[in-house]
Design an enzyme around this catalytic site. Structure first.
Site, short mmCIF file in Angstrom:
data_model
loop_
_atom_site.label_atom_id
_atom_site.label_comp_id
_atom_site.label_asym_id
_atom_site.label_seq_id
_atom_site.Cartn_x
_atom_site.Cartn_y
_atom_site.Cartn_z
N SER A 9 0.36 14.00 -3.22
CA SER A 9 0.23 13.40 -2.03
C SER A 9 -0.21 14.51 -0.90
O SER A 9 0.66 14.99 -0.44
CB SER A 9 1.13 12.60 -1.55
OG SER A 9 0.95 11.99 -0.21
N HIS A 34 -4.16 12.30 -4.00
CA HIS A 34 -3.74 11.07 -3.40
C HIS A 34 -3.90 11.39 -1.75
O HIS A 34 -3.29 12.00 -1.29
CB HIS A 34 -2.19 10.81 -3.76
CG HIS A 34 -1.79 9.44 -3.16
ND1 HIS A 34 -2.12 8.37 -4.05
CD2 HIS A 34 -1.19 9.02 -2.00
CE1 HIS A 34 -1.67 7.15 -3.34
NE2 HIS A 34 -1.03 7.71 -2.07
N ASP A 36 -3.91 9.52 1.49
CA ASP A 36 -3.16 8.25 2.34
C ASP A 36 -4.22 8.00 3.69
O ASP A 36 -4.15 8.80 4.60
CB ASP A 36 -1.84 8.68 2.70
CG ASP A 36 -0.87 8.58 1.71
OD1 ASP A 36 -0.95 7.54 0.69
OD2 ASP A 36 0.01 9.27 1.41
N MET A 38 -4.46 5.70 6.65
CA MET A 38 -3.41 4.73 7.52
C MET A 38 -4.17 4.45 8.86
O MET A 38 -5.00 5.30 9.46
CB MET A 38 -2.18 5.34 7.85
CG MET A 38 -1.46 5.73 6.59
SD MET A 38 0.24 6.60 7.09
CE MET A 38 0.71 7.39 5.66
N HIS A 68 -5.37 5.69 -0.91
CA HIS A 68 -4.70 4.74 -0.66
C HIS A 68 -4.78 4.01 0.56
O HIS A 68 -4.43 4.81 1.47
CB HIS A 68 -3.12 5.55 -0.77
CG HIS A 68 -2.00 4.41 -0.69
ND1 HIS A 68 -0.71 4.65 -0.61
CD2 HIS A 68 -2.09 2.93 -0.68
CE1 HIS A 68 0.11 3.74 -0.61
NE2 HIS A 68 -0.78 2.57 -0.59
N MET A 70 -4.16 2.19 3.42
CA MET A 70 -2.83 1.51 4.08
C MET A 70 -3.59 0.89 5.39
O MET A 70 -3.18 1.41 6.64
CB MET A 70 -1.85 2.31 4.42
CG MET A 70 -0.82 2.70 3.09
SD MET A 70 0.30 3.62 3.26
CE MET A 70 -0.28 5.30 2.83
N MET A 140 4.82 0.56 -4.52
CA MET A 140 5.48 1.64 -3.47
C MET A 140 6.83 1.71 -3.55
O MET A 140 7.71 0.62 -3.96
CB MET A 140 5.04 0.90 -2.16
CG MET A 140 3.63 1.04 -1.81
SD MET A 140 2.97 3.00 -1.49
CE MET A 140 4.10 3.51 -0.20
N ASP A 174 4.83 5.55 -6.00
CA ASP A 174 4.49 6.43 -4.76
C ASP A 174 5.46 6.25 -3.70
O ASP A 174 5.67 5.07 -3.27
CB ASP A 174 3.00 5.97 -4.21
CG ASP A 174 2.81 6.83 -2.75
OD1 ASP A 174 3.27 7.74 -2.58
OD2 ASP A 174 1.88 6.23 -2.04
#
Length: 227
Positions: A9, A34, A36, A38, A68, A70, A140, A174
């Site tokens: 991550s 990975h 993220d 957001m 990912h 979000m 998650m 994750d």
């Protein structure tokens, strides 16, 4: 049985040296990275977006960016992430009312499609129709939105339930995953492992990556022998 995949991550990396950090992980044996994303709406945090992913993609040719998302309205960002070099677009089931058209839109842009569920969403929310259209399911094991949270073992049975229904799909975990929590995830049936601090903060990240992958492989062999 799907192959073991380790996806460090990037949220746990040094963002000031992002390209170098990604190269360091790949050199250390990482399969995916990975990323993220957001938006400050779906989760109370803002991280990276398409311009940063694009820079990483250019700086690390051939990188597999496991994105990912979000974000609220995940339908809005498919083209931007595809144009930035995203390889897998994983959206939250809680963020859309139209998961199947979204999966089709992701595939139309030549990306793999992932479907994520947060800790309070039951695995049964992922219907057979959704899972059979997707390429990966993400369970998650912390609440989405920030790194460094403690692993929620109560989420692990969802992995086992999904693996029982979908023996051939990639199932990712994750959140709070590392050497101390990998066993339960692997034995529940997860084959894609996201780890942040446990890898980026390690003195020898290549050893942590190898150990995580070995644990998944051993669990898969045990599961095959018991069938």
């Amino acid at each position: 049985m799907p192959r073991a995949i380790i996806s460090p991550s990037v949220l746990a990396s040094d963002f000031g040296n992002l390209t170098a950090e990604c190269k360091r992980m790949i050199k250390g044996g990482a399969d995916w990275l990975h990323m993220d994303v957001m938006d400050g709406h779906f989760v109370p945090n803002i991280t990276m977006g398409a311009p940063i992913l694009s820079s990483v993609s250019k700086g690390v040719p051939g990188i597999f960016m496991d994105c990912h998302m979000m974000v609220s309205e995940p339908e809005k960002w498919v083209n931007d992430i595809a144009d930035a070099g995203g390889a897998l677009y994983c959206f939250h089931l809680e963020a859309t009312k139209e998961p199947l058209p979204l999966i089709h839109a992701i595939h139309a842009r030549k990306m793999k499609a992932g479907v994520a569920i947060s800790p309070d969403t039951p695995s049964t929310a992922i219907t057979d129709e959704i899972a059979n259209a997707a390429d990966m399911l993400l369970v998650m094991t912390v609440y989405p939105g920030r790194g460094g949270q403690a692993f929620l073992e109560r989420c692990v049975p969802k992995v086992a339930e999904l693996r029982a229904r979908f023996p051939n799909i990639d199932i990712e975990v994750d959140g709070g995953v590392g050497p101390k929590t990998i066993d339960v995830c692997a034995h529940a049936g997860s084959n894609v492992i996201v780890a942040g601090t446990a890898i980026f903060g390690a003195e020898h990240p290549e050893q942590v990556i190898a150990d995580l992958k070995s644990t998944v492989g051993a669990a898969q062999e045990l599961a095959q022998r018991s069938q």
